[in-house]
Design a protein around this motif. Structure first.
Motif, short mmCIF file in Angstrom:
data_model
loop_
_atom_site.label_atom_id
_atom_site.label_comp_id
_atom_site.label_asym_id
_atom_site.label_seq_id
_atom_site.Cartn_x
_atom_site.Cartn_y
_atom_site.Cartn_z
N ASP A 248 0.94 -1.15 0.15
CA ASP A 248 -0.06 0.03 0.12
C ASP A 248 0.73 1.40 0.09
O ASP A 248 0.39 2.24 0.52
CB ASP A 248 -0.99 -0.07 1.12
CG ASP A 248 -1.92 -1.14 1.21
OD1 ASP A 248 -2.37 -1.53 0.20
OD2 ASP A 248 -2.11 -1.86 2.11
N PHE A 249 1.88 1.31 -0.47
CA PHE A 249 2.89 2.40 -0.78
C PHE A 249 2.11 3.25 -1.72
O PHE A 249 1.76 2.91 -3.01
CB PHE A 249 4.22 2.12 -1.49
CG PHE A 249 4.88 1.84 0.09
CD1 PHE A 249 6.19 2.50 0.25
CD2 PHE A 249 4.90 0.66 0.72
CE1 PHE A 249 7.00 2.06 1.45
CE2 PHE A 249 5.54 0.40 2.02
CZ PHE A 249 6.57 1.10 2.34
N ASP A 250 2.14 4.62 -1.73
CA ASP A 250 2.00 5.59 -2.90
C ASP A 250 2.97 5.91 -3.91
O ASP A 250 4.14 5.34 -3.63
CB ASP A 250 1.12 6.72 -2.27
CG ASP A 250 2.27 7.59 -1.61
OD1 ASP A 250 3.44 7.53 -1.97
OD2 ASP A 250 1.74 8.36 -0.62
N TYR A 251 2.36 6.23 -5.04
CA TYR A 251 3.53 6.28 -6.07
C TYR A 251 4.78 7.28 -5.60
O TYR A 251 5.85 7.29 -6.00
CB TYR A 251 2.85 6.95 -7.33
CG TYR A 251 2.16 5.80 -7.90
CD1 TYR A 251 2.72 4.73 -8.70
CD2 TYR A 251 0.77 5.78 -8.21
CE1 TYR A 251 1.91 3.81 -9.21
CE2 TYR A 251 -0.05 5.08 -8.55
CZ TYR A 251 0.48 3.70 -9.09
OH TYR A 251 -0.31 2.68 -9.72
N ALA A 252 4.35 8.25 -4.74
CA ALA A 252 5.37 9.26 -4.37
C ALA A 252 6.58 8.42 -3.59
O ALA A 252 7.66 8.55 -3.77
CB ALA A 252 5.08 10.37 -3.67
N GLU A 253 6.10 7.37 -2.68
CA GLU A 253 6.79 6.98 -1.68
C GLU A 253 7.71 5.57 -2.73
O GLU A 253 8.69 5.41 -2.46
CB GLU A 253 5.95 5.83 -0.79
CG GLU A 253 5.44 6.86 0.23
CD GLU A 253 4.55 5.98 1.27
OE1 GLU A 253 4.66 6.37 2.51
OE2 GLU A 253 3.58 5.41 0.82
N ILE A 254 7.09 5.17 -3.50
CA ILE A 254 7.65 4.25 -4.48
C ILE A 254 8.78 4.73 -5.36
O ILE A 254 9.94 4.14 -5.56
CB ILE A 254 6.72 3.72 -5.53
CG1 ILE A 254 5.51 2.85 -4.65
CG2 ILE A 254 7.36 2.64 -6.38
CD1 ILE A 254 4.45 2.14 -5.61
N ALA A 255 8.58 6.31 -5.90
CA ALA A 255 9.52 6.84 -6.57
C ALA A 255 10.71 7.06 -5.66
O ALA A 255 11.90 6.99 -6.22
CB ALA A 255 8.87 8.20 -7.08
N ASP A 256 10.39 7.34 -4.61
CA ASP A 256 11.55 7.69 -3.67
C ASP A 256 12.36 6.13 -3.49
O ASP A 256 13.57 6.27 -3.48
CB ASP A 256 10.98 8.16 -2.23
CG ASP A 256 12.27 8.57 -1.27
OD1 ASP A 256 12.95 9.28 -1.57
OD2 ASP A 256 12.22 7.79 -0.08
N ALA A 257 11.73 5.25 -3.31
CA ALA A 257 12.26 4.03 -3.07
C ALA A 257 13.22 3.54 -4.26
O ALA A 257 14.51 2.95 -3.92
CB ALA A 257 11.26 2.95 -2.84
N LEU A 258 12.65 3.67 -5.50
CA LEU A 258 13.33 3.40 -6.52
C LEU A 258 14.22 4.51 -7.33
O LEU A 258 14.79 4.11 -8.29
CB LEU A 258 12.36 2.76 -7.66
CG LEU A 258 11.96 1.35 -7.82
CD1 LEU A 258 11.40 0.92 -6.39
CD2 LEU A 258 11.16 0.92 -8.74
N GLN A 259 14.06 5.62 -6.84
CA GLN A 259 14.65 6.88 -7.33
C GLN A 259 14.52 7.02 -8.69
O GLN A 259 15.25 7.13 -9.77
CB GLN A 259 16.03 6.50 -7.03
CG GLN A 259 16.85 6.47 -5.74
CD GLN A 259 18.23 6.52 -5.58
OE1 GLN A 259 18.67 5.94 -6.26
NE2 GLN A 259 18.65 6.80 -4.29
N ARG A 260 13.19 7.04 -8.72
CA ARG A 260 12.53 7.26 -10.35
C ARG A 260 11.36 8.28 -10.07
O ARG A 260 11.14 8.57 -9.10
CB ARG A 260 11.79 5.92 -10.82
CG ARG A 260 13.15 5.00 -11.31
CD ARG A 260 12.73 3.95 -12.30
NE ARG A 260 13.44 3.06 -12.71
CZ ARG A 260 13.18 2.51 -13.86
NH1 ARG A 260 12.17 2.44 -14.68
NH2 ARG A 260 14.18 1.58 -14.37
N SER A 261 10.78 8.66 -11.30
CA SER A 261 9.82 9.61 -11.04
C SER A 261 8.62 8.78 -10.66
O SER A 261 8.34 7.69 -10.97
CB SER A 261 9.69 10.44 -12.67
OG SER A 261 9.40 9.67 -13.37
#
Length: 296
Positions: free
Chosen positions: A128-141
Motif C-alpha cells: 500500500d505504498f503510494d507512487y511518491a513513496e515508490i518513486a523515492d524507493a526506486l529513485q525514479r519519477s
C-alpha cells in the motif's frame, strides 16, 4: 527509541518485502542483514522517516540481487519455485496477513516481471505504498513508477485465484486431496481438481519430480496415480502432514518418514486450481515444524 529497536520493529515488513522479491529465506535474511549494517552506518537520528529509508534501501538491494540471480535462475533445472515458509497449523482459520499475496503460485507469477516491475507492483499492491513513496524507493519519477505498475498488471493478467475458497473449504479440499492421492484413485483426484488445474514442481535437478508444468485435471491425477502404484510396489509408506505453507494450509509429504516435498495449494471455492510442489532439498530446511516462522 534506539536505532536498533527502530529497525527490529520494522524488520518483519522488510523481510516480507525481501522474501517476495527474492523468493528464498536465505536471500531475504541476507538482504535484511545488509540493510541493518547500512542502517547502523547511517546517521539514523537525522533520518526523517526511518520506515521510508529502510524500505528504500531494502528494495534497491533486492533489485540488485535479482539482477545477479538472473543467470542462475535461467540455468535452473526445471521450474523455479520460491522456498516455502512453513509453520504449524493452529486452527482452520489461521492465515498470515495478506496470504493471497504470499502464496507459492503468486510468487511464481511474479517471476514474469523485471526486478523494477516486481518491486513497484509489490510496494503498491501488497504494501500500500503510494507512487511518491515508490518513486523515492526506486529513485525514479512518479510517472515512471505508475508505468512500471501498469506494465506489471498487464503482464500478470487475471490472477488464477480470483475466487478463493474460505479457509474451512480450502482445508477440506486439501484433506480430501491427501486421502485421494494416497489411494491413487484417479476419479477421486479428478473430482477435486479444476478442469484447467496446474501443477508445477521444483526439484532443482536433485529430486525426482516432473520437469515441466502439468495442465489439466486428468494429467495431474494420472501422475499421482502412478506415484501411488510405485510406492505400493516398493512397499514404501506415504504420509501427509498438514502445515501452513506461506499462510495457507498445505502438506508435507514424507516417504518412509523422510521429508520429500512441500505441497502448496490454491483453491477457487469448489476445486483445487493450482498445486506447487517444492522438493529441492536446498529449499526444505525451513520446513522443520520446530522452527515455525511468520515474518511476512
Amino acid at each position: 527509541m534506539t536505532e536498533t529497536q527502530t529497525f527490529l520493529n520494522l524488520r518483519p515488513r522488510l523481510f516480507g518485502i525481501a522474501y517476495r522479491m527474492l523468493g528464498t529465506r536465505h536471500d531475504a535474511d541476507d538482504a535484511v542483514q545488509d540493510v541493518y549494517v547500512r542502517w547502523c552506518e547511517a546517521e539514523a537520528r537525522s533520518v526523517r522517516s526511518p520506515e521510508a529509508w529502510l524500505v528504500s534501501v531494502t528494495t534497491r538491494l533486492c533489485i540488485d540481487r535479482l539482477r545477479s540471480l538472473k543467470v542462475d535462475r535461467e540455468s535452473y533445472v526445471g521450474p523455479w519455485l520460491s522456498e516455502p515458509l512453513v509453520a504449524e497449523v493452529a486452527s482452520p482459520e489461521t492465515e498470515l496477513e495478506k496470504a493471497q499475496h504470499l502464496s507459492i503460485a503468486f510468487l511464481l507469477v511474479l517471476e514474469r516481471l523485471s526486478p523494477e516491475e516486481r518491486a513497484s507492483f509489490l510496494l503498491h499492491e501488497v504494501f500500500d505504498f503510494d507512487y511518491a513513496e515508490i518513486a523515492d524507493a526506486l529513485q525514479r519519477s512518479e510517472g515512471a513508477c505508475r508505468q512500471l505498475v501498469y506494465r506489471a498488471r498487464q503482464r500478470l493478467g487475471e490472477p488464477r485465484g480470483r475466487f478463493r475458497a474460505s479457509p474451512s473449504k480450502h482445508r477440506a479440499l486439501v484433506e480430501q486431496f491427501a486421502a485421494a492421492t494416497a489411494s491413487g484413485d484417479i476419479g477421486r483426484i479428478v473430482a477435486l481438481l479444476s478442469k484447467d488445474a496446474q501443477l508445477v514442481a521444483d526439484g532443482g535437478g536433485t529430486a525426482r519430480v516432473v520437469l515441466r508444468p502439468l495442465q489439466g485435471a486428468e494429467r495431474i491425477a494420472r501422475l499421482f496415480h502412478v506415484i501411488a502404484r510405485q510406492l505400493s510396489t516398493l512397499r514404501a509408506r506415504l504420509e501427509y502432514r498438514p502445515v501452513l505453507v506461506n499462510g495457507e494450509l498445505g502438506l508435507l509429504r514424507l516417504f518412509d518418514g523422510t521429508l520429500h516435498s512441500v505441497l502448496a495449494f490454491e483453491t477457487n471455492g469448489d476445486r483445487i486450481s493450482s498445486i506447487g510442489i517444492v522438493a529441492n532439498p536446498a529449499k526444505l530446511g525451513g520446513a522443520a515444524l520446530s522452527q515455525p516462522r511468520s515474518d511476512p
